[in-house]
Design a protein around this motif. Structure first.
Motif, short mmCIF file in Angstrom:
data_model
loop_
_atom_site.label_atom_id
_atom_site.label_comp_id
_atom_site.label_asym_id
_atom_site.label_seq_id
_atom_site.Cartn_x
_atom_site.Cartn_y
_atom_site.Cartn_z
N GLU A 193 0.99 -1.35 -0.10
CA GLU A 193 -0.02 0.20 0.11
C GLU A 193 0.71 1.39 -0.14
OE1 GLU A 193 -2.51 2.88 -0.11
OE2 GLU A 193 -3.19 0.72 -0.70
N LYS A 194 1.84 1.12 0.50
CA LYS A 194 2.80 2.35 0.70
C LYS A 194 3.33 2.79 -0.55
CE LYS A 194 7.08 4.50 2.64
NZ LYS A 194 8.00 4.33 3.70
N ALA A 195 3.96 1.74 -1.40
CA ALA A 195 4.14 1.80 -3.00
C ALA A 195 2.97 2.47 -3.65
CB ALA A 195 4.76 0.65 -3.43
N ALA A 196 1.86 1.83 -3.47
CA ALA A 196 0.58 2.03 -4.27
C ALA A 196 0.11 3.43 -4.17
CB ALA A 196 -0.46 1.09 -4.07
N SER A 197 0.33 3.85 -2.71
CA SER A 197 -0.09 5.43 -2.49
C SER A 197 1.06 6.66 -3.02
CB SER A 197 -0.03 5.54 -0.84
OG SER A 197 1.03 5.44 -0.49
N ILE A 198 2.23 5.93 -3.15
CA ILE A 198 3.17 6.89 -3.82
C ILE A 198 2.97 6.84 -5.29
CG2 ILE A 198 5.48 7.21 -4.36
CD1 ILE A 198 6.23 6.04 -1.68
N TYR A 199 2.85 5.81 -5.98
CA TYR A 199 2.49 5.71 -7.32
C TYR A 199 1.15 6.50 -7.84
CZ TYR A 199 2.10 3.73 -12.01
OH TYR A 199 2.05 3.72 -13.42
N ARG A 200 0.15 6.33 -6.93
CA ARG A 200 -1.19 6.92 -7.03
C ARG A 200 -0.90 8.39 -7.43
NH1 ARG A 200 -3.72 2.91 -3.64
NH2 ARG A 200 -3.29 4.37 -1.93
N ALA A 201 0.02 9.11 -6.27
CA ALA A 201 0.14 10.50 -6.25
C ALA A 201 1.12 10.88 -7.28
CB ALA A 201 0.45 10.87 -4.93
N MET A 202 1.72 10.08 -8.22
CA MET A 202 2.84 10.78 -8.95
C MET A 202 2.18 11.33 -10.16
SD MET A 202 5.39 7.41 -8.83
CE MET A 202 6.43 8.03 -10.27
N LYS A 203 2.76 12.40 -10.75
CA LYS A 203 2.51 12.94 -11.86
C LYS A 203 3.36 12.28 -13.08
CE LYS A 203 2.04 17.44 -14.45
NZ LYS A 203 1.68 16.67 -15.56
N LEU A 204 2.88 11.23 -13.64
CA LEU A 204 3.64 10.46 -14.49
C LEU A 204 3.99 11.21 -15.61
CD1 LEU A 204 1.34 7.27 -14.55
CD2 LEU A 204 3.57 7.67 -13.25
N PRO A 205 5.34 11.03 -16.41
CA PRO A 205 5.70 11.78 -17.52
C PRO A 205 4.72 11.52 -18.73
CG PRO A 205 7.45 10.42 -16.40
CD PRO A 205 6.27 9.89 -15.91
N ASP A 206 4.45 12.68 -19.49
CA ASP A 206 3.69 12.73 -20.70
C ASP A 206 4.53 12.64 -21.94
OD1 ASP A 206 1.42 12.47 -22.01
OD2 ASP A 206 1.00 14.76 -21.91
#
Length: 435
Positions: free
Chosen positions: A382-395
């Motif tokens: 969940e910790k990794a998932a929460s960080i990934y959810r909040a990331m602004k992925l490159p476009d």
């Protein structure tokens, strides 16, 4: 380097010879055996003293090798003894001591700035062994033969090479040595051609400190000085060269920190980026365990930002289908003054992605193995998932990819690469919404 006077003074207190064992009436007896005036002499050694005497005898051989180097009796790389476990000396960070060893026993001086692998294992031999190239590359084997060290183990070669690498400021300083950091610098690329191509351009060149015995990995490679800066050249087939070059160009364009590559003939080269910060490989923290679970857990001790950097790198690996992200081709940058981990190292070693990993890139990526593995991990942490959810992925879009591909002279299906990457971006963005 120590003076001859210092070295000969050390010899006065060190026994010469080797320990031999004799069995008499069913009992084992130990002797220190050596030659004197052409005759073999034997001195009885009590069993409780055998280990100490052996370590001192081994140390004498090492001191003799240093004397031989100064006096020019033989190439310096040819005189290092294999059994180094009892050495005494100092692990240095430039000209400051961070750890010491007395007869192989570790004592910390500044653990916060010590090498990560040494902190993890506490073993001098392990740390030394991790700082030298193995025999997986034929040209490394040729170079070892040329230098007369083909029968030496990794720790021995690392030690006689002063345990230096080009990518950090650590080295090993023998006890009582007056050597300084400037004395162990790599100043010559004389063995570059042999390391890269298996051919020595100057057969008369003498053995010297060389970074060619420190480069890890299975691909033929060599370090060359260009305008006063060190560049690492690596061999590869056309698809490996293209994939590594393109991955780097794409990474930089979309904001993923990456080294800069130049394709040159059948090689690709990159400049040494660890000129201020120390580069330490991830294996220093996790050993050979490169699983998401192990690496993320280790990095979690250093804060959320470096975890985010790691997840961004894993996102990029999934995007370009990099199947070779083990713990020796990702790393950490450390401040040599404080020992603090500054950031994840920039992306490097992408020669096993895209067309080098899959000759025919698929049109769809819903069942992509790498993305599915990443998905499974995020669902389990969940910790990794929460960080990934909040990331602004490159476009990026189709035009950016084509613009990068315009700089390529390789014959490739450009549209297939565009489709593969856009599909990967979409699947990874969907994953971000789902977890």
């Amino acid at each position: 380097m120590e003076s001859l006077e210092d070295l000969y003074r050390q010899l006065e207190d060190l026994p010469k010879g080797s320990i031999v064992t004799k069995t008499i009436a069913g009992k084992r007896y130990f002797y220190l055996q050596y030659k004197q005036d052409g005759k073999v002499k034997s001195v009885y050694v009590k069993s409780r003293d055998v280990d100490v005497v052996k370590r001192k005898a081994d140390l004498r051989k090492y001191v003799q090798s240093l004397i031989a180097e100064i006096e020019g009796e033989s190439p310096p790389l040819a005189r290092c003894d294999k059994n180094l476990g009892g050495l005494s000396g100092h692990v240095m960070l430039m000209d400051e001591e961070v750890a010491s060893f007395e007869n192989g026993v570790l004592a910390w001086v500044d653990e916060s700035r010590a090498p990560l692998a040494l902190k993890r294992t506490g073993s001098l031999l392990t740390w030394l062994s991790l700082r030298t190239a193995d025999d997986s590359r034929p040209n490394v084997r040729k170079l070892k033969v040329h230098l007369g060290v083909e029968n030496k183990d990794g720790a021995s070669i690392s030690l006689i090479n002063r345990s230096r690498t080009l990518t950090d400021g650590y080295w090993f300083k023998p006890k009582r040595s007056k050597t300084q950091f400037k004395d162990v610098a790599f100043n010559s690329d004389a063995f570059f051609s042999m390391a890269l191509n298996g051919k020595l351009t100057n057969p008369t060149v003498k053995a010297s400190l060389t970074p060619e015995l420190t480069s890890l990995g299975s691909y033929e490679k060599g370090w060359k000085i260009i305008n006063g800066e060190w560049w690492l050249y690596k061999k590869g087939n056309p698809m490996e060269l293209f994939s590594e070059w393109f991955a780097s160009e794409l990474a930089v364009a979309i904001g993923v920190p990456s080294v800069f590559y130049v394709v040159e003939g059948d090689t690709i080269r990159s400049k040494n980026f660890a000129t201020y910060y120390n580069l330490e490989l991830m294996s220093g923290l996790t050993g050979e365990d490169d699983t998401y679970q192990k690496v993320f857990k280790a990095l979690s001790a250093y804060g959320e930002e470096i975890c985010r950097q790691y997840l961004l790198l894993m996102w990029f690996d999934c995007l370009v289908y990099n199947v070779d992200r083990h713990t020796e081709n990702m790393g950490l940058l450390r401040d040599p003054t404080s020992g603090a981990i500054v950031s994840l190292a920039p992306n490097f070693d992408d020669n096993m992605c895209l067309l080098a990993a899959i000759a025919e890139l698929p049109e769809h990526r819903n069942h992509d193995g790498m993305i599915n593995l990443f998905r499974s991990y995020l669902h389990s942490n969940e910790k990794a998932a929460s960080i990934y959810r909040a990331m602004k992925l490159p476009d990026f879009d189709e035009s950016l990819i084509f613009k990068i591909l315009e700089g390529s002279e390789f014959e490739i299906d450009k549209q297939r690469i565009v489709s593969f990457l856009l599909e990967g971006k979409a699947v990874l963005a969907k994953l971000q919404r789902e977890i």
